[in-house]
Scaffold this active site. Structure first.
Site, PDB file in Angstrom:
ATOM      1  N   ASP A  18       1.416 -11.429   6.846  1.00 13.37           N
ATOM      2  CA  ASP A  18       1.922 -10.558   5.773  1.00 13.37           C
ATOM      3  C   ASP A  18       3.286  -9.981   6.126  1.00 13.37           C
ATOM      4  OD1 ASP A  18       0.093  -9.264   7.703  1.00 13.37           O
ATOM      5  OD2 ASP A  18       0.726  -7.411   6.737  1.00 13.37           O
TER       6      ASP A  18
ATOM      7  N   ARG B 116       5.912 -13.220   0.993  1.00 13.11           N
ATOM      8  CA  ARG B 116       5.478 -13.423   2.376  1.00 13.11           C
ATOM      9  C   ARG B 116       4.547 -14.635   2.443  1.00 13.11           C
ATOM     10  NH1 ARG B 116       5.184  -7.697   3.785  1.00 13.11           N
ATOM     11  NH2 ARG B 116       6.317  -6.668   2.108  1.00 13.11           N
TER      12      ARG B 116
ATOM     13  N   GLY C  83       0.822  -1.213   0.000  1.00 14.35           N
ATOM     14  CA  GLY C  83       0.000   0.000   0.000  1.00 14.35           C
ATOM     15  C   GLY C  83       0.849   1.254   0.000  1.00 14.35           C
TER      16      GLY C  83
ATOM     17  N   ASP D  21      -2.267   6.733   3.083  1.00 14.26           N
ATOM     18  CA  ASP D  21      -1.703   7.806   2.251  1.00 14.26           C
ATOM     19  C   ASP D  21      -0.485   7.351   1.451  1.00 14.26           C
ATOM     20  OD1 ASP D  21       0.164   7.483   4.233  1.00 14.26           O
ATOM     21  OD2 ASP D  21       0.101   9.549   4.960  1.00 14.26           O
TER      22      ASP D  21
HETATM   23  P1  AMP Z   1       2.242  -3.026   7.997  1.00  9.52           P
HETATM   24  O1  AMP Z   1       1.481  -2.953   9.271  1.00  9.52           O
HETATM   25  O2  AMP Z   1       3.180  -1.875   7.779  1.00  9.52           O
HETATM   26  O3  AMP Z   1       2.896  -4.326   7.781  1.00  9.52           O
HETATM   27  O4  AMP Z   1       1.147  -2.833   6.837  1.00  9.52           O
HETATM   28  C1  AMP Z   1      -0.005  -3.609   6.726  1.00  9.52           C
HETATM   29  C2  AMP Z   1      -0.728  -3.245   5.450  1.00  9.52           C
HETATM   30  O5  AMP Z   1      -1.116  -1.863   5.466  1.00  9.52           O
HETATM   31  C3  AMP Z   1       0.100  -3.394   4.181  1.00  9.52           C
HETATM   32  O6  AMP Z   1      -0.759  -3.780   3.143  1.00  9.52           O
HETATM   33  C4  AMP Z   1       0.626  -2.008   3.959  1.00  9.52           C
HETATM   34  O7  AMP Z   1       0.970  -1.771   2.616  1.00  9.52           O
HETATM   35  C5  AMP Z   1      -0.540  -1.161   4.386  1.00  9.52           C
HETATM   36  N1  AMP Z   1      -0.128   0.172   4.839  1.00  9.52           N
HETATM   37  C6  AMP Z   1       0.541   0.484   5.971  1.00  9.52           C
HETATM   38  N2  AMP Z   1       0.736   1.800   6.058  1.00  9.52           N
HETATM   39  C7  AMP Z   1       0.177   2.366   4.963  1.00  9.52           C
HETATM   40  C8  AMP Z   1       0.050   3.698   4.471  1.00  9.52           C
HETATM   41  N3  AMP Z   1       0.539   4.746   5.142  1.00  9.52           N
HETATM   42  N4  AMP Z   1      -0.588   3.870   3.298  1.00  9.52           N
HETATM   43  C9  AMP Z   1      -1.082   2.842   2.613  1.00  9.52           C
HETATM   44  N5  AMP Z   1      -1.003   1.562   3.019  1.00  9.52           N
HETATM   45  C10 AMP Z   1      -0.377   1.321   4.176  1.00  9.52           C
HETATM   46 MG    MG Z   2       3.744  -5.334   6.478  1.00 11.72          MG
END
Ligand code: AMP
Ligand code: MG
Length: 513
Positions: free
Chosen positions: A258, A189, A98, A131
């Site tokens: 993930d 993953r 994301g 974002d």
């Molecule tokens: P994480 O907790 O960082 O492993 O992210 C979990 C999911 O949320 C993944 O699909 C990330 O790409 C998405 N994600 C985390 N932060 C953001 C952000 N600021 N904008 C868009 N997607 C995000």
């Molecule tokens: Mg992640």
């Protein structure tokens, strides 16, 4: 300089991209989103060299444009990967990159292939409400902690660079934005497999199995049962990985599927932390209310994630084995590898930390006894184990019952020093039972297994505060230097070896995504 070189920042990555060659439903092609004011924080020279990249070119104005996502380097075919995942036990069928952008793959001087990814590079079709950006604090935390892990010998993604975007990101409040350039053996993953399984896409799963095998387990390519071979490989590596974390007091914090790599690397540093005061139930993450991913649960969490991988692979295993019943049996067989790998790696690691050379029954119990005594008074995990090497070096275990200052210093980390003294007697007898091992040999192994320096949380927080509040990166630079030589006692960096004072203790870390 040719127009071509200007356009790509003069940075030659030599991208050789394989993921983009997979079926289109595996990813979304998307370029990074431009930012207003890119500014270099740091390029990791050692890693750049290991990847055959020119650090000077990366640091140049044109290089920084690439690292900020403003210019797409030659040969780069930017994409966001599709994946799913269990987050704190709840399945989400579509997550995906994301806010990350895979620029491409490079072949390092070691001949191995690595992903080069920008984290915080803007929105993608997988962004949902987000974002697409990253705040400076988490970028610096990931840089420092992943580099520490690499220096500690733990398989991990690494940080090639960090840049400021010149833009604000809005979390609970407004923060400076940044982009991290992350390098990984790959970004596959457990959740990548779950993505296809959730869609009943068996062909996608088969393609992914052979891609993962070729990329991470080349020795298993050609095996008659590739899905089973892959599962066994991932189970074994992941078990050893989590043993390494626990031997260092590391708490990942968000072990969702993930965030669980197929290559056996530590990935997705969020609210991670190294434990200081030993508490087997230590949890740092402010979002982990139930302690699901607490220190002492990590091997269970990893095993749980690997069961999810086995489930995702079941359709392919069924094809391989001829029936679902046989597939379940094969999956169970592969998962059963976990216990032996974890226990073996943990016991071997603890033996090194205790300076023991020949495995004996009761070794893990000896370590456990020490840990229990440490927990009583919340003794400093890193300090005690490093201190044991100094106790041996000081001769206080060689047969003399005498106290040395080193021994007293370690005892002082316990609530009641006698509790440590009692244990030392047990340990001393165990060592005495090993013949022909010199003090020097023991000390060398112990100092190589128990670091003097970890990225201590109060120091990480102070480093982030200086950067966020004053754009002062001197502590960041110093900390990178300190954690890059964790087994040495480097002059001038003594402060990095000292536990937090009571008023400095950091009790919670935040995702800050
Ligand atoms: P994480 O907790 O960082 O492993 O992210 C979990 C999911 O949320 C993944 O699909 C990330 O790409 C998405 N994600 C985390 N932060 C953001 C952000 N600021 N904008 C868009 N997607 C995000
Ligand atoms: Mg992640």
């Amino acid at each position: 300089m040719s127009a071509d070189e200007r356009g790509t920042g003069g940075v030659r990555f030599g991208f050789v991209n394989s993921y983009v060659g997979l079926p289109e439903r595996f990813y979304a092609r998307v370029n990074p989103t431009r930012v207003a004011g890119p500014k270099l924080i740091k390029v990791n020279e050692g890693l750049a060299a290991a990847l055959g990249l020119d650090a000077r070119a990366l640091e140049s104005a044109a290089g920084v444009e690439v690292l900020a996502g403003n210019v797409v380097a030659e040969g780069s075919e930017p994409l966001a990967m599709a994946y799913a995942g269990h987050q704190f036990g709840h399945f989400v069928p579509q997550l995906g990159d994301g806010r990350a952008n895979l620029l491409g793959e490079v072949v390092g001087v070691d001949g191995k292939r690595y992903d080069v990814q920008l984290k915080g590079a803007g929105r993608t079709p997988f962004s949902r409400g987000g974002d697409g950006r990253a705040a400076l604090g988490p970028v610096l935390r990931e840089y420092v902690v992943s580099e520490a892990m690499a220096a500690l010998g733990v398989p991990t993604t690494r940080a090639l660079a960090a840049v400021l975007t010149g833009e604000k990101v809005y979390r609970e409040w407004s923060l400076p934005g940044a982009v991290l350039t992350r390098v990984a053996a790959s970004h596959l993953r457990v959740g990548t497999f779950q993505y296809f399984a959730a869609r009943g896409d068996v062909e996608g799963l088969r393609v992914l199995v052979s891609y993962a095998l070729e990329r991470h387990y080349p020795e298993l390519v050609g095996s008659e049962k590739p899905a089973r071979a892959l599962l066994e490989g991932v189970v074994a590596r992941s078990a050893r990985l989590v043993a390494q974390w626990m031997l260092l007091g590391f708490v990942h914090g968000v072990m969702n599927t993930d965030n669980t790599s197929i290559s056996g690397e530590t990935i997705d540093y969020g609210p991670c932390a190294f434990m200081e005061a030993f508490d087997p139930e230590q949890v740092f993450s402010s979002i982990d209310a139930n302690g699901r991913y607490g220190y002492g649960n990590q091997h269970h969490a990893m095993h749980w994630n690997l069961v999810r991988l086995a489930e995702a692979l079941l359709p392919v295993l069924t094809l391989e084995e001829g029936s679902e019943a046989a597939a379940v049996e094969a999956a169970q067989g592969a998962l059963a590898v976990f216990a032996g790998e974890f226990d073996g790696a943990y016991a071997a690691g603890m033996r090194r930390k205790l300076g023991l050379f020949t495995p004996q029954e009761g070794d893990v119990e000896l370590a456990q006894d020490l840990l229990e005594r440490m927990a009583e008074g919340r003794a400093d995990f890193t300090g005690v184990f490093r201190g044991l090497a100094e106790v041996v070096a000081g001769g206080a275990t060689a047969g003399s019952y005498g106290m040395t200052s080193k021994r007293a210093a370690v005892g002082g980390m316990f609530a009641v020093p006698e509790r440590f003294e009692e244990w030392v007697e047990r340990w001393r007898l165990r060592m005495a039972a090993e013949e022909g091992v010199s003090v020097e040999e023991r000390v060398k192994v112990m100092r190589g297994a128990s670091p003097a320096v970890i990225p201590r949380n109060h120091r990480v927080e102070a480093m982030i505060r200086a950067a966020v509040e004053r754009e002062d990166f001197s502590l960041f630079e110093e900390m990178v230097r300190a954690v890059s030589r964790p087994f040495e006692e480097v002059e001038g960096l003594e402060g990095y070896r000292v536990p937090a004072r009571a008023e400095e203790i950091v009790r919670a870390t935040f995702c800050g995504t």
